[in-house]
Design a protein around this motif. Structure first.
Motif, short mmCIF file in Angstrom:
data_model
loop_
_atom_site.label_atom_id
_atom_site.label_comp_id
_atom_site.label_asym_id
_atom_site.label_seq_id
_atom_site.Cartn_x
_atom_site.Cartn_y
_atom_site.Cartn_z
N CYS A 288 -13.91 -24.28 12.75
CA CYS A 288 -14.34 -25.66 12.94
C CYS A 288 -13.66 -26.23 14.18
O CYS A 288 -12.45 -26.02 14.38
N ALA A 289 -14.41 -26.94 14.97
CA ALA A 289 -13.87 -27.59 16.16
C ALA A 289 -14.12 -29.08 16.07
O ALA A 289 -15.21 -29.50 15.65
N PRO A 290 -13.16 -29.90 16.46
CA PRO A 290 -13.38 -31.36 16.41
C PRO A 290 -14.45 -31.79 17.41
O PRO A 290 -14.56 -31.24 18.50
N VAL A 291 -15.22 -32.78 17.02
CA VAL A 291 -16.25 -33.36 17.88
C VAL A 291 -15.66 -34.60 18.54
O VAL A 291 -15.08 -35.46 17.86
N TYR A 292 -15.84 -34.69 19.85
CA TYR A 292 -15.26 -35.82 20.59
C TYR A 292 -16.07 -37.08 20.31
O TYR A 292 -17.28 -37.13 20.48
N ILE A 293 -15.37 -38.12 19.88
CA ILE A 293 -15.94 -39.45 19.71
C ILE A 293 -15.16 -40.40 20.61
O ILE A 293 -13.93 -40.48 20.51
N CYS B 77 -18.56 -27.03 12.39
CA CYS B 77 -18.16 -25.75 11.80
C CYS B 77 -19.29 -24.73 12.03
O CYS B 77 -20.41 -24.92 11.54
N ASP B 78 -18.98 -23.68 12.76
CA ASP B 78 -19.97 -22.67 13.13
C ASP B 78 -19.89 -21.50 12.17
O ASP B 78 -18.86 -20.80 12.12
N PRO B 79 -20.95 -21.25 11.40
CA PRO B 79 -20.90 -20.12 10.45
C PRO B 79 -20.74 -18.77 11.13
O PRO B 79 -20.26 -17.82 10.51
N LYS B 80 -21.14 -18.66 12.40
CA LYS B 80 -21.05 -17.37 13.08
C LYS B 80 -19.61 -16.99 13.37
O LYS B 80 -19.21 -15.83 13.20
N ALA C 188 -18.31 -16.12 0.47
CA ALA C 188 -18.29 -17.53 0.88
C ALA C 188 -17.39 -17.73 2.09
O ALA C 188 -16.33 -17.11 2.22
N ILE C 189 -17.83 -18.59 3.00
CA ILE C 189 -17.02 -19.00 4.14
C ILE C 189 -16.29 -20.28 3.75
O ILE C 189 -16.92 -21.24 3.32
N VAL C 190 -15.00 -20.28 3.87
CA VAL C 190 -14.20 -21.43 3.46
C VAL C 190 -13.58 -22.06 4.71
O VAL C 190 -12.90 -21.38 5.48
N TYR C 191 -13.83 -23.36 4.90
CA TYR C 191 -13.23 -24.10 6.00
C TYR C 191 -12.16 -25.01 5.42
O TYR C 191 -12.40 -25.72 4.44
N HIS C 192 -11.00 -24.99 6.01
CA HIS C 192 -9.87 -25.76 5.49
C HIS C 192 -9.54 -26.94 6.40
O HIS C 192 -9.60 -26.81 7.63
N GLY C 193 -9.17 -28.06 5.79
CA GLY C 193 -8.66 -29.20 6.53
C GLY C 193 -7.16 -29.29 6.41
O GLY C 193 -6.50 -28.41 5.84
N LYS C 194 -6.60 -30.36 6.93
CA LYS C 194 -5.16 -30.57 6.83
C LYS C 194 -4.77 -30.84 5.38
O LYS C 194 -5.56 -31.36 4.59
N ASN D 227 -29.79 -21.17 14.43
CA ASN D 227 -29.95 -20.38 13.22
C ASN D 227 -28.77 -19.42 13.09
O ASN D 227 -28.63 -18.49 13.87
N PRO D 228 -27.89 -19.60 12.12
CA PRO D 228 -27.91 -20.66 11.12
C PRO D 228 -27.52 -22.01 11.74
O PRO D 228 -26.88 -22.03 12.80
N PRO D 229 -27.89 -23.10 11.10
CA PRO D 229 -27.57 -24.43 11.67
C PRO D 229 -26.07 -24.71 11.61
O PRO D 229 -25.33 -24.11 10.84
N ARG D 230 -25.66 -25.65 12.46
CA ARG D 230 -24.27 -26.08 12.41
C ARG D 230 -23.99 -26.76 11.06
O ARG D 230 -24.86 -27.33 10.43
N ILE D 231 -22.73 -26.73 10.69
CA ILE D 231 -22.27 -27.48 9.52
C ILE D 231 -21.32 -28.57 10.02
O ILE D 231 -20.28 -28.28 10.63
N ILE D 232 -21.72 -29.81 9.80
CA ILE D 232 -20.90 -30.95 10.22
C ILE D 232 -20.07 -31.40 9.03
O ILE D 232 -20.60 -31.71 7.96
N VAL D 233 -18.76 -31.46 9.22
CA VAL D 233 -17.83 -31.86 8.16
C VAL D 233 -17.03 -33.06 8.66
O VAL D 233 -16.59 -33.07 9.82
N VAL D 234 -16.86 -34.05 7.80
CA VAL D 234 -16.09 -35.22 8.21
C VAL D 234 -14.84 -35.36 7.36
O VAL D 234 -14.79 -34.92 6.21
#
Length: 541
Positions: A86-91, A79-82, A32-38, A54-61
């Motif tokens: 995870c990188a923040p998306v600019y809003i 979050c890129d499975p490759k 499993a790939i585990v992405y951690h937040g603060k 492929n594989p698709p991006r994983i968007i985490v909020v």
């Protein structure tokens, strides 16, 4: 995947937010790939696969995280499975508005359309006077997660000041001259705070006679309103309150006196005693005011209003409920203590309902975007705070907004809290969750007929406080493009040994949802209209 496995998958995803390890029989955990937040964040509140890669991006909020580069809260991560990062998306940030809860809802465009991601923040906050309003803003992102545009559906900005306020002041002999001057200073300060917002004022003094000190037209044309107020001379004599109320209604709130017929009308009555009017009765005076829709505040000054009968007389001349429209102070010095409260109530009336006896809001607390749905024809956004929290759904179609709000929806129903698309051979239907409707919760199945949305069916919760409709999930089990099941979450449903339940609804040929209950302990099937997934797909293990 059978429906029982899918349901358990949903429970597993929920558990992953709270536990580092979760044993499952149908999800691989070895690599499993585990992405951690603060620490302490809500990273993972929502997760969405997105894009053509492929594989698709994983968007985490993480809707509650703070960002030092902007005012408000919320962040979106790509979050890129490759690369397993995870990188923040600019809003884009707003230079003047506070935006909270970015990512509280997300939706993706249908498969047969170009990839677009809708991200909503239902906490767009701003102030009008001393009131804080909460609407929402949604951002549309392209396949590269660049912001294409933003939308503020059902946005209720600060209302234009269309308010005429008439002071009706007691000039009877029981008021000391020094106290009369304090009343003048109270009016002067109050006018100075609201004049710049375009509010128009008039002042009428009453005793045995009634006298217009200055009309709305006089106020509008004057270059020095302080001179108008300080130039008022006390009349003395008796207290003819009802004559004063009728005079203001008949003579002051008129176009001839400068009152705008389209403006909301407000009368502020300041008195130190009980009316002893011999010419006009209270019912006559109130009818004259009610006929013109005049909202009335009554301010009683002095110890006389400790007497129940005197207090009742004050309550009678005010709008209802009197708890919202009556003020009592011990002295004219204490008038300044109610300035802020009275001003806030007037702002509520100015920006809210036109109803005579209410100061409720309409869309000022809408929180649009708390739920969202993207279909081939429309974008749907839930606005739970609209109209005293009855709620509504806004459809955006060809850049036009259409409101969906069934008349049966009750205040505090939270209609629009959740949304799901229901696809059928007959066409598209919209499932809308209202988890506080009728105290049990309900799901409304809405059907579009030409340009109007109608309620096709209401699926009601069974238990008080069960919050049915808190979550919705529309399932296409055989990938034929049509909805097979609707899952309705009732998280506060209680029984002897467990809490929470899921209603599993299938669709009959007449598009009527037929339901059974799925409890966390034992997923099961009852009589569905469609073949059971187990029969179609074989053994689940």
């Amino acid at each position: 995947m059978s429906i029982s496995v899918l349901c358990w998958s949903l429970y597993t995803v929920v558990l992953l937010n709270f536990s580092r390890k979760c044993l499952t029989f149908n999800i691989g955990t070895q690599d499993a790939i585990v992405y951690h937040g603060k620490n302490g964040s809500y990273f993972g509140y929502k997760v969405q696969t997105y894009g053509d890669s492929n594989p698709p991006r994983i968007i985490v909020v993480d809707p509650l995280t703070s960002d030092p580069t902007r005012v408000g809260s919320g962040a979106i991560y790509n979050c890129d499975p490759k690369v397993k990062t995870c990188a923040p998306v600019y809003i884009p940030a707003s230079p003047v508005l506070k935006i909270n809860g970015i990512g509280l809802s997300m939706a993706t465009s249908p498969k047969n359309m170009s990839s677009e991601l809708l991200v909503c923040a239902p906490g767009l906050t701003y102030t009008c006077g001393s009131n804080t309003y909460v609407n929402g803003i949604c951002y549309l992102l392209d396949n590269m997660l660049n912001t294409l545009t933003n939308m503020t559906a059902a946005f209720e900005g600060c209302p234009p000041a269309q308010l005429d306020v008439a002071f009706l002041i007691d000039g009877s002999g029981s008021i000391e001259p020094d106290d009369f001057r304090k009343m003048q200073e109270f009016m002067l300060k109050f006018i100075s705070q609201l004049k710049e917002k375009g509010v128009m004022f008039a002042v009428v003094q009453f005793s045995e006679d009634i006298r217009t000190e200055f009309s709305f037209e006089g106020f509008r044309s004057s270059s020095d309103y302080s001179h108008l107020v300080r130039g008022i001379e006390q009349m003395g004599h008796m207290t003819y309150t009802s004559s004063g109320i009728k005079f203001v209604a008949d003579k002051v709130f008129t176009p001839q006196a400068g009152s705008n017929p389209e403006s909301k009308k407000l009368m502020i009555i300041i008195t130190d005693g009980v009316s002893n009017d011999e010419h006009v009765t209270i019912p006559e005076a109130l009818k004259a005011a009610d006929d013109k829709g005049i909202i009335r505040y009554a301010i009683g000054v002095g110890a006389v209003f400790k007497d129940p009968e005197a207090k009742k007389g004050l309550e009678i001349i005010a709008s209802k409920p009197f708890e919202d429209f009556v003020f009592e102070v011990n002295s004219y010095d204490a008038l300044k203590e109610i300035e802020d409260s009275l001003k806030d109530k007037i702002f509520a009336i100015e920006g809210g309902s036109n109803s005579l006896n209410t100061s409720s809001f309409q869309r000022e607390l809408a929180q649009t975007g708390i739920s969202s749905l993207y279909t081939k024809d429309s974008i749907f956004l839930g606005s739970v705070g609209s109209y005293d929290w009855a709620g509504e759904v806004v459809e955006i179609r060809n850049n036009e907004e259409t409101t969906i709000r069934p008349s049966i929806v009750q205040p505090n129903a939270y209609f629009g809290y959740t949304l799901a698309g229901v696809y059928h051979e007959e066409g598209f239907r919209l499932a809308v969750g209202a988890p506080r409707h009728d105290h049990k919760g309900a799901v409304f199945i809405q059907e579009r007929v030409l340009k109007e949305w109608r309620t096709r069916q209401i699926i009601k919760g069974e238990q008080i406080g069960s919050y049915c409709g808190f979550e919705l999930c529309s399932l296409d089990l055989d990938d034929d493009g049509f909805t097979d099941l609707i899952l309705i979450g009732c998280p506060c449903y209680t029984s002897d040994d467990r809490g929470g339940t899921v209603l599993v609804c299938s669709l009959s040929p007449q598009l009527t949802a037929l339901g059974s209950r799925l409890t966390p302990g034992a997923p099961s099937f009852t009589s569905f209209d469609h073949p059971r997934p187990r029969e179609k797909m074989g053994k689940e293990d």
